[in-house]
Design a protein around this motif. Structure first.
Motif, PDB file in Angstrom:
ATOM      1  N   ASP A  28      -2.442 -28.909  14.971  1.00 60.02           N
ATOM      2  CA  ASP A  28      -3.326 -28.091  15.803  1.00 60.02           C
ATOM      3  C   ASP A  28      -2.554 -27.268  16.819  1.00 60.02           C
ATOM      4  O   ASP A  28      -2.940 -26.146  17.151  1.00 60.02           O
ATOM      5  CB  ASP A  28      -4.333 -28.980  16.532  1.00 60.02           C
ATOM      6  N   HIS A  29      -1.430 -27.820  17.323  1.00 61.96           N
ATOM      7  CA  HIS A  29      -0.704 -27.184  18.426  1.00 61.96           C
ATOM      8  C   HIS A  29       0.610 -26.547  17.997  1.00 61.96           C
ATOM      9  O   HIS A  29       1.357 -26.052  18.847  1.00 61.96           O
ATOM     10  CB  HIS A  29      -0.422 -28.223  19.513  1.00 61.96           C
ATOM     11  N   ILE A  30       0.919 -26.535  16.712  1.00 63.96           N
ATOM     12  CA  ILE A  30       2.187 -25.980  16.229  1.00 63.96           C
ATOM     13  C   ILE A  30       1.932 -25.102  15.005  1.00 63.96           C
ATOM     14  O   ILE A  30       1.161 -25.473  14.115  1.00 63.96           O
ATOM     15  CB  ILE A  30       3.194 -27.091  15.854  1.00 63.96           C
ATOM     16  N   ALA A  31       2.576 -23.943  14.967  1.00 57.94           N
ATOM     17  CA  ALA A  31       2.484 -23.051  13.813  1.00 57.94           C
ATOM     18  C   ALA A  31       3.878 -22.517  13.489  1.00 57.94           C
ATOM     19  O   ALA A  31       4.794 -22.583  14.324  1.00 57.94           O
ATOM     20  CB  ALA A  31       1.516 -21.900  14.084  1.00 57.94           C
ATOM     21  N   ALA A  32       4.028 -21.993  12.274  1.00 53.74           N
ATOM     22  CA  ALA A  32       5.317 -21.460  11.838  1.00 53.74           C
ATOM     23  C   ALA A  32       5.113 -20.126  11.135  1.00 53.74           C
ATOM     24  O   ALA A  32       4.131 -19.940  10.406  1.00 53.74           O
ATOM     25  CB  ALA A  32       6.010 -22.440  10.902  1.00 53.74           C
ATOM     26  N   ALA A  33       6.053 -19.206  11.364  1.00 54.88           N
ATOM     27  CA  ALA A  33       6.058 -17.907  10.697  1.00 54.88           C
ATOM     28  C   ALA A  33       7.389 -17.763   9.973  1.00 54.88           C
ATOM     29  O   ALA A  33       8.444 -17.800  10.619  1.00 54.88           O
ATOM     30  CB  ALA A  33       5.861 -16.776  11.702  1.00 54.88           C
ATOM     31  N   PRO A  34       7.383 -17.641   8.650  1.00 53.22           N
ATOM     32  CA  PRO A  34       8.642 -17.608   7.900  1.00 53.22           C
ATOM     33  C   PRO A  34       9.118 -16.199   7.579  1.00 53.22           C
ATOM     34  O   PRO A  34       8.355 -15.231   7.645  1.00 53.22           O
ATOM     35  CB  PRO A  34       8.257 -18.340   6.606  1.00 53.22           C
ATOM     36  N   SER A  35      10.378 -16.104   7.215  1.00 54.47           N
ATOM     37  CA  SER A  35      10.936 -14.895   6.635  1.00 54.47           C
ATOM     38  C   SER A  35      11.999 -15.322   5.632  1.00 54.47           C
ATOM     39  O   SER A  35      12.716 -16.287   5.850  1.00 54.47           O
ATOM     40  CB  SER A  35      11.562 -14.005   7.710  1.00 54.47           C
ATOM     41  N   GLY A  36      12.061 -14.589   4.516  1.00 53.46           N
ATOM     42  CA  GLY A  36      13.005 -14.957   3.463  1.00 53.46           C
ATOM     43  C   GLY A  36      12.265 -15.287   2.191  1.00 53.46           C
ATOM     44  O   GLY A  36      11.266 -14.658   1.843  1.00 53.46           O
ATOM     45  N   ILE A  37      12.735 -16.303   1.481  1.00 49.62           N
ATOM     46  CA  ILE A  37      12.098 -16.738   0.242  1.00 49.62           C
ATOM     47  C   ILE A  37      10.903 -17.615   0.602  1.00 49.62           C
ATOM     48  O   ILE A  37      11.069 -18.748   1.065  1.00 49.62           O
ATOM     49  CB  ILE A  37      13.104 -17.508  -0.646  1.00 49.62           C
ATOM     50  N   ILE A  38       9.705 -17.100   0.398  1.00 53.41           N
ATOM     51  CA  ILE A  38       8.500 -17.792   0.853  1.00 53.41           C
ATOM     52  C   ILE A  38       8.318 -19.127   0.137  1.00 53.41           C
ATOM     53  O   ILE A  38       7.789 -20.079   0.717  1.00 53.41           O
ATOM     54  CB  ILE A  38       7.263 -16.895   0.663  1.00 53.41           C
ATOM     55  N   ALA A  39       8.752 -19.221  -1.116  1.00 56.45           N
ATOM     56  CA  ALA A  39       8.653 -20.499  -1.831  1.00 56.45           C
ATOM     57  C   ALA A  39       9.464 -21.575  -1.115  1.00 56.45           C
ATOM     58  O   ALA A  39       9.020 -22.730  -0.992  1.00 56.45           O
ATOM     59  CB  ALA A  39       9.132 -20.338  -3.272  1.00 56.45           C
ATOM     60  N   ASP A  40      10.642 -21.224  -0.620  1.00 47.90           N
ATOM     61  CA  ASP A  40      11.453 -22.162   0.159  1.00 47.90           C
ATOM     62  C   ASP A  40      10.761 -22.503   1.476  1.00 47.90           C
ATOM     63  O   ASP A  40      10.755 -23.647   1.921  1.00 47.90           O
ATOM     64  CB  ASP A  40      12.833 -21.566   0.452  1.00 47.90           C
ATOM     65  N   ALA A  41      10.174 -21.486   2.107  1.00 49.84           N
ATOM     66  CA  ALA A  41       9.501 -21.695   3.389  1.00 49.84           C
ATOM     67  C   ALA A  41       8.327 -22.656   3.227  1.00 49.84           C
ATOM     68  O   ALA A  41       8.071 -23.484   4.101  1.00 49.84           O
ATOM     69  CB  ALA A  41       9.026 -20.354   3.952  1.00 49.84           C
TER      70      ALA A  41
END
Length: 263
Positions: free
Chosen positions: A76-89
């Motif tokens: 609820d209090h943590i989120a992530a935004a990836p960059s790169g190979i999304i399958a790895d993310a």
């Protein structure tokens, strides 16, 4: 027998240092983030909150936009935004979700972001040290959330991590970081932080639009991530684009005035 260049041995093994002290596969993973990854940015603000904004590269009009998720909820209090190979993310996000639930079940409270970041970076580092058919994760993550205070971390494919006030990852990192260096202030408020994040993304896009940007934020009051509604995102984006146009007009007028003075 074919000639094998000296570098090839270090190129093919992720756990072997080259003579100049580099791990080539880790460098290649960083390049995967830089070259192939859409831009993601994060900004903290003074009153107590964090905003994440990501570029959505939808390559076909036949793709359902709702299925193209770029900001992942960990807890609820943590989120992530990836960059790169999304399958790895996605693998890293799933691991982070598991670790967050294990901590909550064990201790009866939400996991501190610093604890979760360290666990994910330990996993990344292990993939740069041990053999057995693994390779480094070709993804960087911006991990943001609130516990006692708002926090924003960048996690590198090598397993290193850093806490930031404002940061960008992906192909538009240099452009976005230059904007943050120029415009970020320690006393920035919520609205200005959201506009700054959108500005940083807009500067990296050829055609900024509501469909090309996704924004989410969290505050110390709610301690729960919220996605910015389309109507609000459109309002912020229009304000940002209007300010950019006004700045460009002012810069042109200054250039013309300098030319007149020279003549």
């Amino acid at each position: 027998m074919a000639f094998v260049p000296p570098q090839a041995g270090y190129d093919r093994a992720i756990t072997v240092f080259s003579p100049d002290g580099r791990l080539f596969q880790v460098n290649y993973a960083r390049e995967a983030v830089k070259r192939g990854g859409a831009t993601a940015v994060g900004v903290k603000w003074k009153e107590g909150g964090v905003v994440l904004a990501v570029e959505k590269r939808i390559t076909s009009k036949l793709i359902e936009p709702s299925s193209y998720e770029k900001i992942f909820l960990i807890d609820d209090h943590i989120a992530a935004a990836p960059s790169g190979i999304i399958a790895d993310a996605r693998v890293l996000v799933d691991r982070a979700r598991l670790e967050a639930q294990i901590y909550r079940l064990t201790y009866g409270e939400p996991v501190p972001l610093t604890v979760l970041v360290k666990k994910i970076c330990d996993l990344k580092q292990a993939h740069t040290q041990y053999g057995g058919g693994v390779r480094p994760f070709g993804a960087a993550l911006l991990m943001a959330g609130v516990n006692e205070k708002p926090e924003l971390f960048e996690t590198d494919p090598s397993g290193a991590y850093f806490e930031w006030k404002a940061v960008a990852i992906g192909s538009g990192r240099n452009t976005a970081m230059a904007i943050f260096e120029e415009h970020y202030k320690d006393d920035i408020g919520k609205d200005d932080a959201i506009k700054l994040a959108i500005l940083a993304l807009a500067k990296t896009l050829e055609e900024p639009s509501v469909d090309a940007i996704e924004v989410a934020y969290i505050t110390m009051e709610d301690k729960r991530w919220k996605k910015l509604p389309r109507e609000e995102l459109e309002k912020y984006l229009n304000e940002v684009l209007q300010e950019v146009k006004e700045e460009e007009v002012e810069e042109r007028e200054e250039d013309y005035s300098e030319l007149d003075q020279n003549y």
